[in-house]
Write a protein that holds these residues in place. Sequence first.
Motif, PDB file in Angstrom:
ATOM      1  N   SER A  58     -24.347  19.763  59.667  1.00 18.04           N
ATOM      2  CA  SER A  58     -23.567  19.719  58.420  1.00 18.04           C
ATOM      3  C   SER A  58     -23.801  20.961  57.578  1.00 18.04           C
ATOM      4  O   SER A  58     -22.863  21.506  56.981  1.00 18.04           O
ATOM      5  CB  SER A  58     -23.929  18.480  57.608  1.00 18.04           C
ATOM      6  N   LEU A  59     -25.039  21.408  57.531  1.00 13.62           N
ATOM      7  CA  LEU A  59     -25.347  22.633  56.799  1.00 13.62           C
ATOM      8  C   LEU A  59     -24.648  23.826  57.443  1.00 13.62           C
ATOM      9  O   LEU A  59     -24.052  24.664  56.744  1.00 13.62           O
ATOM     10  CB  LEU A  59     -26.856  22.842  56.771  1.00 13.62           C
ATOM     11  N   LEU A  60     -24.679  23.893  58.761  1.00 16.04           N
ATOM     12  CA  LEU A  60     -23.997  24.962  59.483  1.00 16.04           C
ATOM     13  C   LEU A  60     -22.484  24.903  59.252  1.00 16.04           C
ATOM     14  O   LEU A  60     -21.842  25.933  59.050  1.00 16.04           O
ATOM     15  CB  LEU A  60     -24.304  24.869  60.978  1.00 16.04           C
ATOM     16  N   GLN A  61     -21.917  23.697  59.258  1.00 15.24           N
ATOM     17  CA  GLN A  61     -20.486  23.552  59.024  1.00 15.24           C
ATOM     18  C   GLN A  61     -20.097  23.961  57.610  1.00 15.24           C
ATOM     19  O   GLN A  61     -19.049  24.579  57.409  1.00 15.24           O
ATOM     20  CB  GLN A  61     -20.048  22.106  59.264  1.00 15.24           C
ATOM     21  N   SER A  62     -20.906  23.630  56.650  1.00 16.55           N
ATOM     22  CA  SER A  62     -20.560  23.987  55.273  1.00 16.55           C
ATOM     23  C   SER A  62     -20.715  25.485  55.027  1.00 16.55           C
ATOM     24  O   SER A  62     -19.967  26.062  54.244  1.00 16.55           O
ATOM     25  CB  SER A  62     -21.404  23.196  54.287  1.00 16.55           C
ATOM     26  N   ILE A  99     -16.395  25.495  59.095  1.00 17.83           N
ATOM     27  CA  ILE A  99     -15.761  24.961  60.302  1.00 17.83           C
ATOM     28  C   ILE A  99     -15.881  23.444  60.225  1.00 17.83           C
ATOM     29  O   ILE A  99     -16.992  22.909  60.233  1.00 17.83           O
ATOM     30  CB  ILE A  99     -16.449  25.479  61.576  1.00 17.83           C
ATOM     31  N   GLN A 100     -14.773  22.746  60.122  1.00 19.05           N
ATOM     32  CA  GLN A 100     -14.792  21.291  60.001  1.00 19.05           C
ATOM     33  C   GLN A 100     -14.228  20.666  61.275  1.00 19.05           C
ATOM     34  O   GLN A 100     -13.071  20.271  61.342  1.00 19.05           O
ATOM     35  CB  GLN A 100     -13.985  20.849  58.771  1.00 19.05           C
ATOM     36  N   GLU A 101     -15.026  20.609  62.288  1.00 14.89           N
ATOM     37  CA  GLU A 101     -14.630  20.032  63.566  1.00 14.89           C
ATOM     38  C   GLU A 101     -15.462  18.775  63.806  1.00 14.89           C
ATOM     39  O   GLU A 101     -16.687  18.799  63.698  1.00 14.89           O
ATOM     40  CB  GLU A 101     -14.851  21.047  64.687  1.00 14.89           C
ATOM     41  N   ILE A 102     -14.800  17.668  64.134  1.00 14.67           N
ATOM     42  CA  ILE A 102     -15.485  16.388  64.303  1.00 14.67           C
ATOM     43  C   ILE A 102     -16.455  16.437  65.487  1.00 14.67           C
ATOM     44  O   ILE A 102     -17.590  15.963  65.390  1.00 14.67           O
ATOM     45  CB  ILE A 102     -14.452  15.258  64.504  1.00 14.67           C
ATOM     46  N   THR A 103     -16.004  17.015  66.597  1.00 15.43           N
ATOM     47  CA  THR A 103     -16.867  17.029  67.782  1.00 15.43           C
ATOM     48  C   THR A 103     -18.090  17.911  67.573  1.00 15.43           C
ATOM     49  O   THR A 103     -19.105  17.711  68.225  1.00 15.43           O
ATOM     50  CB  THR A 103     -16.100  17.525  69.016  1.00 15.43           C
ATOM     51  N   LEU A 104     -17.997  18.866  66.668  1.00 15.86           N
ATOM     52  CA  LEU A 104     -19.139  19.733  66.397  1.00 15.86           C
ATOM     53  C   LEU A 104     -20.285  18.952  65.770  1.00 15.86           C
ATOM     54  O   LEU A 104     -21.440  19.303  65.931  1.00 15.86           O
ATOM     55  CB  LEU A 104     -18.726  20.887  65.486  1.00 15.86           C
TER      56      LEU A 104
END
Length: 90
Positions: free
Chosen positions: A36-40, A44-49
Amino acid sequence: MDTANVIDIATLALGLAAKLAAPLLITALVVGFTVSLLQSVTQIQEITLSFVPKAIGVAVAIVLCGSWMISELVVTTHELFDRIPGLLGG
């Protein structure tokens, strides 16, 4: 079998469930927080990630802690089987 024995067995079961679930839940929490920290940061908002790394982390935790979890279950089961005569009043 009186209420004290029932409460004791229920406490033992809940403690065992918490002890066995802790490695898996903590692993999923740490991996999920990191992803979540990496996504924020990268936006990049990918569900599978978020799902796949958690699934892999929990699988690794099961592989690493599986033998310990089974041994804890076996020890607790033996302890409960040893209590049966005392619970029946014999």
